[in-house]
Scaffold this motif. Structure first.
Motif, PDB file in Angstrom:
ATOM      1  N   GLY A   1       1.296  -4.482   1.937  1.00  0.00           N
ATOM      2  CA  GLY A   1       0.162  -4.178   1.078  1.00  0.00           C
ATOM      3  C   GLY A   1       0.497  -3.051   0.121  1.00  0.00           C
ATOM      4  O   GLY A   1       1.496  -2.345   0.284  1.00  0.00           O
ATOM      5  N   SER A   2      -0.332  -2.855  -0.894  1.00  0.00           N
ATOM      6  CA  SER A   2      -0.121  -1.788  -1.869  1.00  0.00           C
ATOM      7  C   SER A   2      -0.704  -0.471  -1.360  1.00  0.00           C
ATOM      8  O   SER A   2      -1.550  -0.446  -0.475  1.00  0.00           O
ATOM      9  N   TYR A   3      -0.246   0.624  -1.957  1.00  0.00           N
ATOM     10  CA  TYR A   3      -0.725   1.973  -1.631  1.00  0.00           C
ATOM     11  C   TYR A   3      -0.628   2.249  -0.134  1.00  0.00           C
ATOM     12  O   TYR A   3      -1.590   2.630   0.517  1.00  0.00           O
ATOM     13  N   THR A   4       0.546   2.031   0.416  1.00  0.00           N
ATOM     14  CA  THR A   4       0.775   2.311   1.828  1.00  0.00           C
ATOM     15  C   THR A   4       2.007   3.190   1.985  1.00  0.00           C
ATOM     16  O   THR A   4       2.909   3.174   1.147  1.00  0.00           O
ATOM     17  N   ASP A   5       2.030   3.960   3.060  1.00  0.00           N
ATOM     18  CA  ASP A   5       3.176   4.790   3.420  1.00  0.00           C
ATOM     19  C   ASP A   5       3.509   4.471   4.875  1.00  0.00           C
ATOM     20  O   ASP A   5       2.806   4.916   5.782  1.00  0.00           O
ATOM     21  N   PRO A   6       4.559   3.689   5.121  1.00  0.00           N
ATOM     22  CA  PRO A   6       4.892   3.322   6.500  1.00  0.00           C
ATOM     23  C   PRO A   6       5.229   4.521   7.378  1.00  0.00           C
ATOM     24  O   PRO A   6       5.162   4.421   8.608  1.00  0.00           O
ATOM     25  N   ASN A   7       5.584   5.647   6.754  1.00  0.00           N
ATOM     26  CA  ASN A   7       5.886   6.845   7.527  1.00  0.00           C
ATOM     27  C   ASN A   7       4.609   7.609   7.841  1.00  0.00           C
ATOM     28  O   ASN A   7       3.592   7.465   7.176  1.00  0.00           O
ATOM     29  N   GLY A   8       4.694   8.442   8.840  1.00  0.00           N
ATOM     30  CA  GLY A   8       3.550   9.282   9.169  1.00  0.00           C
ATOM     31  C   GLY A   8       2.665   8.667  10.230  1.00  0.00           C
ATOM     32  O   GLY A   8       2.898   7.548  10.690  1.00  0.00           O
TER      33      GLY A   8
END
Length: 418
Positions: free
Chosen positions: A390-397
């Motif tokens: 998906g858009s606007y995602t950060d798999p880290n954190g």
């Protein structure tokens, strides 16, 4: 098989998908065209959203034309009687053929992803992801509904409001919320903002007419929730709402307007309820942070530290400290509305992936956690722990979806924290 036959069966497959999604007016129009009958008026057709804007373009747009309620019955008057009888016969056959035609339509429950595949995380084994429509006096919106595999007893419901340029399918894939919802037996509704309502498909969180009870988009979402409750076995004491960016700001508006409907609020990279009353104040809040919140439509509440109306809903907030789109100070404004000054903080930290984070839980005098805040170092304007599908995602954190769902399920309207 001739090209004409191929086109006919393609149309039948698409009509099947529309039928499964409950969009019988569109299915009827498609079959009518395929059978070679008279054309329907274009006024009955559902508009197609513009393609999402590139990530580098501005995401906040001013008010646009509202989406008028759509009434499938009105289309029927445009079809000659004999042809309508033929169409009805074909539609009855389609309903009976739905199981065998699933292979042609991909199940008919969700939009295809890149290369014709389904977006990762949109559907979960055992659950369904279906298209629905809703309208009331405030307006109309389509939405996607995740229905978990059958469980005994009423189930919780979570409303997820996507960010600008996103769609329900994109947001579901990026947050992976459906996968978690299937595990927990939670219904998830994803209302769809359109380019007719806002050019960039942002929820109009900065418009006074969309902030208050039974008004505009707030009234539409609340009505949509009531409609789902009437159709499905929903535990009305466990209904929650969350959103990203513009969706997070809209979720805050709606939760503040309906504390009797929602038992929990999640704001990811969003803004405080009522912190803007027009485009100018919205841009200012996004750029430097909103100092407070006013009554819907009011001009007060924009002085330093002014919070004129509290959120009366347990609240969880996620924000990246590196967010260059919505200033992290906006998270502080949401927390102020949630009443953290009267609660006792319990702070902890950690590292997840490449991001470290600070998690602060705020307890009342009885020791019940009423507010939770996650500040993520190094994260930008993106859903933490999300999927690259998906858009606007950060798999880290830290996993924002898991944290939000855990927080929500510990609260109910009738029993406080469980």
């Amino acid at each position: 098989m001739t090209e004409r036959h191929n086109a006919f069966f393609t149309d039948i497959a698409e009509a099947t998908r529309l039928t499964q999604a409950g969009r019988l007016g569109e299915a009827t129009a498609l079959i009518q065209r395929s059978l070679g009958g008279a054309n329907l008026s274009a006024e009955g057709a559902r508009p197609t959203d513009a393609s999402p804007a590139p990530h580098g373009t501005p995401r906040l747009e001013g008010p646009a034309t509202r989406l008028d309620p759509e009434v499938d019955a009105a289309q029927a008057t445009l079809i000659p009687e004999r042809l309508r009888e033929n169409i009805d016969h074909v539609m009855q056959g389609l309903r009976s053929l739905v199981p065998s035609l699933n292979g042609l339509t991909g199940g008919g429950q969700q939009a295809p992803g890149p290369n014709g595949t389904e977006p990762d995380g949109v559907a979960s084994e055992g659950g369904q992801f279906v298209e629905r429509s809703f309208s009331n006096a405030a307006g109309a919106r389509d939405y996607k509904l995740f229905i978990p595999s059958p469980r005994s007893g009423p189930r919780p419901l979570l409303v997820m409001l996507h960010g600008c340029s996103q769609s329900p399918e994109d947001f579901a894939a990026g947050t992976r919320m459906n996968t978690l919802a299937e595990e927990e037996g939670v219904y998830v509704a994803y209302p769809r903002q359109t380019s007719r309502a806002n050019a960039q498909k942002c929820w109009n969180w900065f418009e006074p007419g969309d902030q208050g009870r039974e008004m505009g988009e707030a009234g539409i979402v609340a009505g949509l929730v009531r409609a789902i409750c009437a159709e499905h076995s929903i535990d009305r004491s466990r209904i929650y709402i969350a959103g990203l960016s513009a969706g997070g700001a809209a979720a805050a508006n709606i939760a503040r307007a309906y504390p009797d409907l929602f038992a929990g609020l999640g704001v990811h990279s969003g803004l405080a309820a009522g912190c803007a009353r027009d485009l100018s104040s919205a841009l200012s809040a996004m750029r430097v942070g909103a100092p407070g919140a006013a009554e819907p439509g009011g001009a007060a509440g924009f002085g330093a530290g002014a919070v004129t109306q509290k959120l009366r809903v347990p609240t969880i907030v996620f924000h990246g400290e590196g967010d260059g789109t919505v200033h992290p100070r906006n998270a502080d404004a949401v927390l102020a509305q949630a009443g953290i000054e009267a609660l006792t903080p319990r702070q902890e930290g950690g590292i997840n992936g490449r991001h470290s984070y600070t998690r602060t839980r705020y307890a009342d005098d009885a020791g019940r956690i009423q507010v939770e805040a996650w500040s993520v170092q190094g994260a930008g304007h993106a859903w933490c722990g999300g999927s690259s599908a998906g858009s606007y995602t950060d798999p880290n954190g830290p996993d924002a979806s898991r944290a939000m769902l855990d927080f929500f399920l510990s609260h109910s309207l009738t029993g406080g924290q469980g």
